[in-house]
Write a protein that holds these residues in place. Sequence first.
Motif, PDB file in Angstrom:
ATOM      1  N   ASP A  10       0.838  -1.235  -0.104  1.00 51.37           N
ATOM      2  CA  ASP A  10       0.076   0.091  -0.235  1.00 51.37           C
ATOM      3  C   ASP A  10       0.974   1.250   0.171  1.00 51.37           C
ATOM      4  O   ASP A  10       0.336   2.380  -0.128  1.00 51.37           O
ATOM      5  CB  ASP A  10      -0.894   0.093   1.205  1.00 51.37           C
ATOM      6  N   SER A  11       2.075   1.175   0.184  1.00 46.18           N
ATOM      7  CA  SER A  11       3.018   2.339   0.339  1.00 46.18           C
ATOM      8  C   SER A  11       4.368   2.045   0.313  1.00 46.18           C
ATOM      9  O   SER A  11       4.632   0.711   0.263  1.00 46.18           O
ATOM     10  CB  SER A  11       2.791   3.210   1.727  1.00 46.18           C
ATOM     11  N   GLY A  12       5.479   2.910   0.190  1.00 49.05           N
ATOM     12  CA  GLY A  12       6.911   2.495   0.419  1.00 49.05           C
ATOM     13  C   GLY A  12       7.315   1.514  -0.401  1.00 49.05           C
ATOM     14  O   GLY A  12       7.085   1.777  -1.787  1.00 49.05           O
ATOM     15  N   ILE A  13       8.174   0.767  -0.118  1.00 48.21           N
ATOM     16  CA  ILE A  13       8.937  -0.427  -0.818  1.00 48.21           C
ATOM     17  C   ILE A  13       7.926  -1.254  -1.430  1.00 48.21           C
ATOM     18  O   ILE A  13       8.283  -1.520  -2.592  1.00 48.21           O
ATOM     19  CB  ILE A  13       9.872  -0.972  -0.036  1.00 48.21           C
ATOM     20  N   GLY A  14       6.971  -1.705  -0.846  1.00 45.68           N
ATOM     21  CA  GLY A  14       5.957  -2.327  -1.391  1.00 45.68           C
ATOM     22  C   GLY A  14       5.369  -1.881  -2.657  1.00 45.68           C
ATOM     23  O   GLY A  14       5.184  -2.586  -3.610  1.00 45.68           O
ATOM     24  N   ARG A  15       5.007  -0.605  -2.402  1.00 47.11           N
ATOM     25  CA  ARG A  15       4.373   0.017  -3.743  1.00 47.11           C
ATOM     26  C   ARG A  15       5.281   0.059  -4.825  1.00 47.11           C
ATOM     27  O   ARG A  15       5.001  -0.157  -5.903  1.00 47.11           O
ATOM     28  CB  ARG A  15       3.773   1.393  -3.355  1.00 47.11           C
ATOM     29  N   ALA A  16       6.570   0.591  -4.629  1.00 43.35           N
ATOM     30  CA  ALA A  16       7.525   0.626  -5.713  1.00 43.35           C
ATOM     31  C   ALA A  16       7.687  -0.442  -6.141  1.00 43.35           C
ATOM     32  O   ALA A  16       7.887  -0.754  -7.528  1.00 43.35           O
ATOM     33  CB  ALA A  16       8.756   1.325  -4.850  1.00 43.35           C
ATOM     34  N   THR A  17       7.885  -1.623  -5.395  1.00 39.12           N
ATOM     35  CA  THR A  17       8.033  -3.072  -5.935  1.00 39.12           C
ATOM     36  C   THR A  17       6.941  -3.604  -6.735  1.00 39.12           C
ATOM     37  O   THR A  17       7.080  -4.128  -8.061  1.00 39.12           O
ATOM     38  CB  THR A  17       8.485  -4.060  -4.860  1.00 39.12           C
ATOM     39  N   ALA A  18       5.618  -3.356  -6.550  1.00 39.75           N
ATOM     40  CA  ALA A  18       4.574  -3.784  -7.247  1.00 39.75           C
ATOM     41  C   ALA A  18       4.551  -3.072  -8.622  1.00 39.75           C
ATOM     42  O   ALA A  18       4.205  -3.620  -9.622  1.00 39.75           O
ATOM     43  CB  ALA A  18       3.259  -3.570  -6.329  1.00 39.75           C
ATOM     44  N   VAL A  19       4.751  -1.813  -8.529  1.00 42.33           N
ATOM     45  CA  VAL A  19       4.828  -1.166  -9.742  1.00 42.33           C
ATOM     46  C   VAL A  19       6.098  -1.527 -10.596  1.00 42.33           C
ATOM     47  O   VAL A  19       5.900  -1.686 -11.994  1.00 42.33           O
ATOM     48  CB  VAL A  19       4.991   0.467  -9.569  1.00 42.33           C
ATOM     49  N   ARG A  20       7.203  -1.804 -10.309  1.00 36.75           N
ATOM     50  CA  ARG A  20       8.498  -2.089 -10.837  1.00 36.75           C
ATOM     51  C   ARG A  20       8.023  -3.487 -11.563  1.00 36.75           C
ATOM     52  O   ARG A  20       8.585  -3.781 -12.580  1.00 36.75           O
ATOM     53  CB  ARG A  20       9.308  -2.342 -10.040  1.00 36.75           C
ATOM     54  N   LEU A  21       7.477  -4.557 -10.673  1.00 40.18           N
ATOM     55  CA  LEU A  21       7.405  -5.744 -11.359  1.00 40.18           C
ATOM     56  C   LEU A  21       6.201  -5.811 -12.416  1.00 40.18           C
ATOM     57  O   LEU A  21       6.342  -6.514 -13.435  1.00 40.18           O
ATOM     58  CB  LEU A  21       6.604  -6.817 -10.255  1.00 40.18           C
ATOM     59  N   ALA A  22       5.107  -4.803 -12.398  1.00 43.72           N
ATOM     60  CA  ALA A  22       4.268  -4.599 -13.391  1.00 43.72           C
ATOM     61  C   ALA A  22       4.763  -4.135 -14.603  1.00 43.72           C
ATOM     62  O   ALA A  22       4.506  -4.554 -15.704  1.00 43.72           O
ATOM     63  CB  ALA A  22       3.071  -3.740 -12.894  1.00 43.72           C
ATOM     64  N   GLU A  23       5.870  -3.372 -14.476  1.00 43.45           N
ATOM     65  CA  GLU A  23       6.566  -2.594 -15.612  1.00 43.45           C
ATOM     66  C   GLU A  23       7.397  -3.752 -16.178  1.00 43.45           C
ATOM     67  O   GLU A  23       7.863  -3.612 -17.489  1.00 43.45           O
ATOM     68  CB  GLU A  23       7.624  -1.538 -15.277  1.00 43.45           C
ATOM     69  N   SER A  24       7.725  -4.705 -15.495  1.00 44.92           N
ATOM     70  CA  SER A  24       8.576  -6.029 -16.147  1.00 44.92           C
ATOM     71  C   SER A  24       7.696  -7.011 -16.679  1.00 44.92           C
ATOM     72  O   SER A  24       8.089  -8.053 -17.229  1.00 44.92           O
ATOM     73  CB  SER A  24       9.531  -6.599 -14.971  1.00 44.92           C
ATOM     74  N   GLY A  25       6.084  -6.751 -16.690  1.00 42.24           N
ATOM     75  CA  GLY A  25       5.346  -7.616 -17.420  1.00 42.24           C
ATOM     76  C   GLY A  25       4.543  -8.610 -16.240  1.00 42.24           C
ATOM     77  O   GLY A  25       4.012  -9.514 -16.909  1.00 42.24           O
ATOM     78  N   MET A  26       4.402  -8.450 -15.056  1.00 40.24           N
ATOM     79  CA  MET A  26       3.805  -9.241 -14.045  1.00 40.24           C
ATOM     80  C   MET A  26       2.482  -8.642 -13.878  1.00 40.24           C
ATOM     81  O   MET A  26       2.481  -7.191 -13.534  1.00 40.24           O
ATOM     82  CB  MET A  26       4.651  -9.264 -12.987  1.00 40.24           C
ATOM     83  N   ASP A  27       1.468  -9.329 -13.498  1.00 40.77           N
ATOM     84  CA  ASP A  27       0.247  -9.085 -12.942  1.00 40.77           C
ATOM     85  C   ASP A  27       0.593  -9.193 -11.568  1.00 40.77           C
ATOM     86  O   ASP A  27       1.334  -9.959 -10.881  1.00 40.77           O
ATOM     87  CB  ASP A  27      -0.910 -10.047 -13.144  1.00 40.77           C
ATOM     88  N   VAL A  28       0.027  -8.552 -10.520  1.00 40.36           N
ATOM     89  CA  VAL A  28       0.244  -8.077  -9.363  1.00 40.36           C
ATOM     90  C   VAL A  28      -0.924  -8.229  -8.417  1.00 40.36           C
ATOM     91  O   VAL A  28      -1.786  -7.518  -8.630  1.00 40.36           O
ATOM     92  CB  VAL A  28       0.946  -6.829  -8.892  1.00 40.36           C
ATOM     93  N   GLY A  29      -0.492  -9.246  -7.203  1.00 42.44           N
ATOM     94  CA  GLY A  29      -1.694  -9.269  -6.097  1.00 42.44           C
ATOM     95  C   GLY A  29      -0.925  -8.113  -5.066  1.00 42.44           C
ATOM     96  O   GLY A  29       0.168  -8.328  -4.608  1.00 42.44           O
ATOM     97  N   ILE A  30      -1.687  -7.481  -4.350  1.00 41.19           N
ATOM     98  CA  ILE A  30      -1.359  -6.359  -3.786  1.00 41.19           C
ATOM     99  C   ILE A  30      -2.080  -6.598  -2.189  1.00 41.19           C
ATOM    100  O   ILE A  30      -3.423  -6.648  -2.355  1.00 41.19           O
ATOM    101  CB  ILE A  30      -1.619  -4.836  -4.012  1.00 41.19           C
TER     102      ILE A  30
END
Length: 261
Positions: A10-30
């Motif tokens: 929902d914030s911080g490292i977790g949010r940045a990671t979710a977005v970065r993984l999406a940019e690399s082509g992954m669907d993401v559970g948050i």
Amino acid sequence: MTVAVVTGADSGIGRATAVRLAESGMDVGITWNTDEEGARRTADEVRAAGRTAAVARLDLTALPDAVQAVDALADGLGGLDVLVNNAGTGTSTPFLDIDHATVRTVLDVDLGGPFLCSQHAARRMIAQGRGGRIVNVTSVHEHQPKVGAAPYCAAKGGLGLLTQVMALELAEHGITVNAVAPGEIATPMTGQEDRDVRREERPGIPLGRPGDAREIAAVIAFLAGPDASYATGASWVVDGGMLRMGPQAGSRLTSGDWRRP
């Protein structure tokens, strides 16, 4: 790798990671615990990157049932290839003053939760038969102590060794397991989110500043991707050189302020 679950996204490292993984082509559970709105903002960013996002509440103080959220997200997204155990908590209480309930909470969130989430994820990855990646977000305090953070240090140190055991036991299934150990990062946990880290002075850190959450996310994304296929069982310290300053910093202290949290 096509589907990832990132806890505490929902914030911080977790949010940045979710977005970065999406940019690399992954669907993401948050997952989120107290900030549903923040989790939904993360989901919006994942979707803006062209990927599917799903959101679920995960309260790691309610173990073991809470971990079912990982399975629910995997079911909704059609599988699970990457788990990032990022959700965490801490204290700033002297060892002699801390109560058992607080110790129990920190250990559950920072160690018991990742243990159980990883079990659920690994069983699913094995059943899928295509391997997987597990990344545990620890801390520099996986490796070095901090005054006022006894249960946090105990949990992060334990998670570091758990990472190594998991790496040994899951390797035969094609699952790699690594830890990422951040130093001081500009996040809500340190009261610095959205600050320009280049303008923050940290004389005791060799690079002279705190880190940005996206700098941690980049290392996590590497470990979650195909280029890290032969990396497992390691702790990847991302701290601007902080851990290298132990004896150097100790020899330069001019007061006893370090004794207080």
